[in-house]
Design a protein around this motif. Structure first.
Motif, PDB file in Angstrom:
ATOM      1  N   ARG A  77       0.826  -1.213   0.000  1.00 55.57           N
ATOM      2  CA  ARG A  77       0.000   0.000   0.000  1.00 55.57           C
ATOM      3  C   ARG A  77       0.861   1.265   0.000  1.00 55.57           C
ATOM      4  O   ARG A  77       0.393   2.343  -0.340  1.00 55.57           O
ATOM      5  N   VAL A  78       2.114   1.133   0.456  1.00 51.14           N
ATOM      6  CA  VAL A  78       3.044   2.274   0.449  1.00 51.14           C
ATOM      7  C   VAL A  78       4.274   1.869  -0.354  1.00 51.14           C
ATOM      8  O   VAL A  78       4.875   0.826  -0.103  1.00 51.14           O
ATOM      9  N   LEU A  79       4.652   2.714  -1.334  1.00 51.04           N
ATOM     10  CA  LEU A  79       5.844   2.453  -2.146  1.00 51.04           C
ATOM     11  C   LEU A  79       6.831   3.589  -1.924  1.00 51.04           C
ATOM     12  O   LEU A  79       6.505   4.759  -2.112  1.00 51.04           O
ATOM     13  N   ILE A  80       8.043   3.237  -1.489  1.00 45.40           N
ATOM     14  CA  ILE A  80       9.105   4.235  -1.279  1.00 45.40           C
ATOM     15  C   ILE A  80      10.192   3.971  -2.320  1.00 45.40           C
ATOM     16  O   ILE A  80      10.739   2.860  -2.389  1.00 45.40           O
ATOM     17  N   LEU A  81      10.503   4.964  -3.147  1.00 48.60           N
ATOM     18  CA  LEU A  81      11.551   4.818  -4.162  1.00 48.60           C
ATOM     19  C   LEU A  81      12.818   5.516  -3.700  1.00 48.60           C
ATOM     20  O   LEU A  81      12.768   6.655  -3.212  1.00 48.60           O
ATOM     21  N   ILE A 106       7.490  -5.090   5.865  1.00 46.05           N
ATOM     22  CA  ILE A 106       8.283  -4.139   5.073  1.00 46.05           C
ATOM     23  C   ILE A 106       9.324  -4.916   4.281  1.00 46.05           C
ATOM     24  O   ILE A 106      10.096  -5.699   4.847  1.00 46.05           O
ATOM     25  N   PHE A 107       9.349  -4.708   2.955  1.00 48.01           N
ATOM     26  CA  PHE A 107      10.282  -5.451   2.093  1.00 48.01           C
ATOM     27  C   PHE A 107      11.057  -4.497   1.192  1.00 48.01           C
ATOM     28  O   PHE A 107      10.622  -3.376   0.943  1.00 48.01           O
ATOM     29  N   THR A 108      12.195  -4.987   0.675  1.00 44.24           N
ATOM     30  CA  THR A 108      12.945  -4.205  -0.318  1.00 44.24           C
ATOM     31  C   THR A 108      12.955  -4.953  -1.642  1.00 44.24           C
ATOM     32  O   THR A 108      12.986  -6.181  -1.668  1.00 44.24           O
ATOM     33  N   ILE A 109      12.933  -4.184  -2.723  1.00 45.65           N
ATOM     34  CA  ILE A 109      13.095  -4.757  -4.064  1.00 45.65           C
ATOM     35  C   ILE A 109      14.187  -3.939  -4.745  1.00 45.65           C
ATOM     36  O   ILE A 109      13.986  -2.756  -5.063  1.00 45.65           O
ATOM     37  N   ILE A 121       8.739 -12.893  -2.005  1.00 46.90           N
ATOM     38  CA  ILE A 121       8.235 -11.714  -1.283  1.00 46.90           C
ATOM     39  C   ILE A 121       6.902 -11.263  -1.882  1.00 46.90           C
ATOM     40  O   ILE A 121       5.936 -10.999  -1.180  1.00 46.90           O
ATOM     41  N   LEU A 122       6.869 -11.205  -3.221  1.00 48.76           N
ATOM     42  CA  LEU A 122       5.693 -10.652  -3.900  1.00 48.76           C
ATOM     43  C   LEU A 122       4.475 -11.561  -3.792  1.00 48.76           C
ATOM     44  O   LEU A 122       3.358 -11.145  -4.056  1.00 48.76           O
ATOM     45  N   ALA A 123       4.722 -12.808  -3.395  1.00 48.70           N
ATOM     46  CA  ALA A 123       3.595 -13.734  -3.228  1.00 48.70           C
ATOM     47  C   ALA A 123       2.963 -13.586  -1.846  1.00 48.70           C
ATOM     48  O   ALA A 123       1.900 -14.124  -1.573  1.00 48.70           O
ATOM     49  N   THR A 124       3.644 -12.855  -0.937  1.00 48.71           N
ATOM     50  CA  THR A 124       3.118 -12.691   0.427  1.00 48.71           C
ATOM     51  C   THR A 124       2.461 -11.315   0.562  1.00 48.71           C
ATOM     52  O   THR A 124       2.553 -10.486  -0.338  1.00 48.71           O
ATOM     53  N   THR A 125       1.853 -11.069   1.710  1.00 46.37           N
ATOM     54  CA  THR A 125       1.256  -9.747   1.959  1.00 46.37           C
ATOM     55  C   THR A 125       2.368  -8.760   2.314  1.00 46.37           C
ATOM     56  O   THR A 125       3.203  -9.039   3.167  1.00 46.37           O
ATOM     57  N   GLN A 126       2.382  -7.608   1.612  1.00 48.64           N
ATOM     58  CA  GLN A 126       3.352  -6.548   1.953  1.00 48.64           C
ATOM     59  C   GLN A 126       2.552  -5.305   2.329  1.00 48.64           C
ATOM     60  O   GLN A 126       1.462  -5.102   1.807  1.00 48.64           O
ATOM     61  N   ASP A 127       3.127  -4.509   3.212  1.00 53.38           N
ATOM     62  CA  ASP A 127       2.510  -3.225   3.545  1.00 53.38           C
ATOM     63  C   ASP A 127       3.323  -2.085   2.942  1.00 53.38           C
ATOM     64  O   ASP A 127       2.793  -1.192   2.308  1.00 53.38           O
ATOM     65  N   ILE A 128       4.647  -2.140   3.179  1.00 53.01           N
ATOM     66  CA  ILE A 128       5.538  -1.110   2.611  1.00 53.01           C
ATOM     67  C   ILE A 128       6.594  -1.811   1.777  1.00 53.01           C
ATOM     68  O   ILE A 128       7.219  -2.775   2.226  1.00 53.01           O
ATOM     69  N   VAL A 129       6.802  -1.316   0.551  1.00 58.32           N
ATOM     70  CA  VAL A 129       7.908  -1.811  -0.274  1.00 58.32           C
ATOM     71  C   VAL A 129       8.846  -0.641  -0.537  1.00 58.32           C
ATOM     72  O   VAL A 129       8.408   0.442  -0.942  1.00 58.32           O
ATOM     73  N   VAL A 130      10.148  -0.853  -0.258  1.00 56.90           N
ATOM     74  CA  VAL A 130      11.178   0.152  -0.549  1.00 56.90           C
ATOM     75  C   VAL A 130      11.937  -0.383  -1.754  1.00 56.90           C
ATOM     76  O   VAL A 130      12.450  -1.508  -1.720  1.00 56.90           O
ATOM     77  N   ALA A 131      11.999   0.397  -2.837  1.00 61.88           N
ATOM     78  CA  ALA A 131      12.550  -0.151  -4.082  1.00 61.88           C
ATOM     79  C   ALA A 131      13.414   0.849  -4.820  1.00 61.88           C
ATOM     80  O   ALA A 131      13.300   2.062  -4.626  1.00 61.88           O
ATOM     81  N   THR A 132      14.286   0.313  -5.683  1.00 63.51           N
ATOM     82  CA  THR A 132      15.011   1.163  -6.634  1.00 63.51           C
ATOM     83  C   THR A 132      14.190   1.145  -7.935  1.00 63.51           C
ATOM     84  O   THR A 132      13.608   0.115  -8.287  1.00 63.51           O
ATOM     85  N   PRO A 133      14.143   2.281  -8.661  1.00 67.24           N
ATOM     86  CA  PRO A 133      13.219   2.382  -9.789  1.00 67.24           C
ATOM     87  C   PRO A 133      13.431   1.336 -10.890  1.00 67.24           C
ATOM     88  O   PRO A 133      12.474   0.746 -11.383  1.00 67.24           O
ATOM     89  N   GLY A 134      14.703   1.108 -11.256  1.00 66.07           N
ATOM     90  CA  GLY A 134      14.987   0.206 -12.379  1.00 66.07           C
ATOM     91  C   GLY A 134      14.467  -1.209 -12.154  1.00 66.07           C
ATOM     92  O   GLY A 134      13.755  -1.772 -13.002  1.00 66.07           O
TER      93      GLY A 134
END
Length: 409
Positions: A77-81, A106-109, A121-134
């Motif tokens: 529900r929250v995406l941090i780039l 909270i997970f990182t991609i 990770i993506l198969a489970t429930t996530q609330d916040i994902v912190v990711a790099t754009p690429g």
């Protein structure tokens, strides 16, 4: 003026985590951004590194997720780039520490991680994902990541994402998250057309926050410099400072070549150190940072490319062994110390050719950076003085030059 976190309408479970992390009172950016974000506003914030900006967007996001709990399992529900994977890992670590008394996931991609790990990770429930754009874009194109559930989009170090060429990717991601309710954009500076162009498309009537650290926040860093007669004198001063004065230091150098030379000299002197530089394999870089973090070594050599955005606890001294190319980079470097309310020191070791940059830095930070001496290692050369009239002289000579042709007519 907000004096403590309790005044920010945060859940008791967040307040107890804040207390355990040792945060005493909100920094300027936290006091300004958290209430506005909780009011549902988009945020456009300029906050230099080291001013507590991560908590300024993580805390309201965690509060929001608790105020509006999810009804069924599902995607983030929250995406941090963030521009780099180190920063993504750091932000996620801080978010987990702040969310420790909640059940939020909270997970990182990021790049450099096996595809299967992310698939799990993506198969489970996530609330916040912190990711790099690429890397995130790859998963969206492969229909592995669902943006439709994103309610908050946060961009951390937006200026740097632009510098790294992520502008078009971020625009695309913004489009993918078009059902979101709020967007928060944080940047070290908001100058330059880039960030302005970015913000016009991303934000709706944002609360504008310019959190220049107050003088009291900046005063926590004591700055001074030592003059060196030559390269040998400079090295001797550094050895003296890191073995007798500094507890934990980051030493900045201009290039990888200069870093390699210094590393050799310190090894000869049996001074253990770790180092990070650009284009370094990720595992070696992580290993170097881990050795410094856990106190195996107390000296970390770094180039500017490598050190941006890294948050290292308890750095007592930042040492400019090479002066940076510009005054704003100096400010960025010294922001590695005096973090989370602690005091710190910034020392520059300057040769004659660096003196002009030292003077420029003092004007830029609006402080008188004093020279200090180590008793038995005083410089023998006189301090070079640069006249400030040079600009006027140049102007006179250019105006004279311009006038000459007109006489001939």
């Amino acid at each position: 003026m907000i004096k403590n976190f309790a005044e920010l309408d945060l859940d008791p479970n967040l307040l107890s985590a804040i207390e355990e992390m040792g945060f005493k009172r909100p920094t300027q950016v936290q006091a300004q951004a958290i209430p506005q974000a909780l009011d549902g506003r988009d945020i456009l914030a300029s906050a230099p590194t080291g001013t507590g900006k991560t908590a300024a967007f993580v805390l309201p996001a965690l509060q929001y997720l608790q105020d509006f709990p999810r009804r069924k399992p599902g995607p983030a529900r929250v995406l941090i780039l963030t521009p780099t994977r180190e920063l993504a890992m750091q932000v996620a670590d801080q978010a987990r520490a702040l969310a420790k008394n909640t059940k939020l996931n909270i997970f990182t991609i990021t790049g450099g991680v096996q595809y299967q790990e992310h698939a799990d990770i993506l198969a489970t429930t996530q609330d916040i994902v912190v990711a790099t754009p690429g890397r995130l874009m790859e998963y969206i194109k492969a229909e592995r990541f669902d943006c439709r559930a994103i309610e908050w989009l946060v961009l951390d170090e937006a200026d740097r994402m632009l510098d790294m060429g992520f502008g078009p990717t971020v625009d695309h991601l913004s489009q993918e998250c078009r059902w979101r309710k709020q967007t928060l954009l944080f940047s070290a500076t908001l100058e330059g057309k880039g960030v302005e162009g970015f913000t016009a498309d991303l934000l709706k009537d944002p609360a504008d926050i310019d959190a220049e650290p107050s003088r009291s926040e900046r005063k926590k860093i004591t700055q001074w410099y030592h003059r060196a007669d030559n390269a040998e004198h400079k090295l001797a001063l550094l050895k003296k400072i890191i073995t007798e004065q500094a507890e934990r230091s980051i030493v900045f150098l201009k290039t990888r070549e200069r870093l390699a030379d210094l590393r050799t000299e310190l090894e000869k002197a049996q001074i253990p150190c770790a180092w990070i530089q650009g284009e370094m394999p990720q595992d070696r870089r992580n290993n170097a940072i881990a050795r410094f973090r856990d106190g195996t070594v107390n000296v970390l050599l770094a180039t500017d490319v490598a050190a941006r955005g890294i948050d290292l606890p308890d750095v007592s001294h930042v040492i400019n062994y090479d002066m940076p190319r510009s005054a704003d980079v100096y400010l960025h470097r010294i922001g590695r110390t005096a973090r989370a309310g602690k005091k710190g020191n910034a020392i520059s070791i300057v040769e004659a050719h660096d003196q002009q940059m030292m003077d420029r830095v003092a004007r830029y930070v609006k402080e008188d950076i004093k020279e200090r001496f180590i008793k038995e290692m005083r410089p023998t050369h006189k301090k070079p003085v640069f006249k400030k009239k040079k600009k006027d002289d140049k102007k006179k000579s250019t105006t004279k030059a311009k006038k000459k042709p007109s006489k001939k007519k």
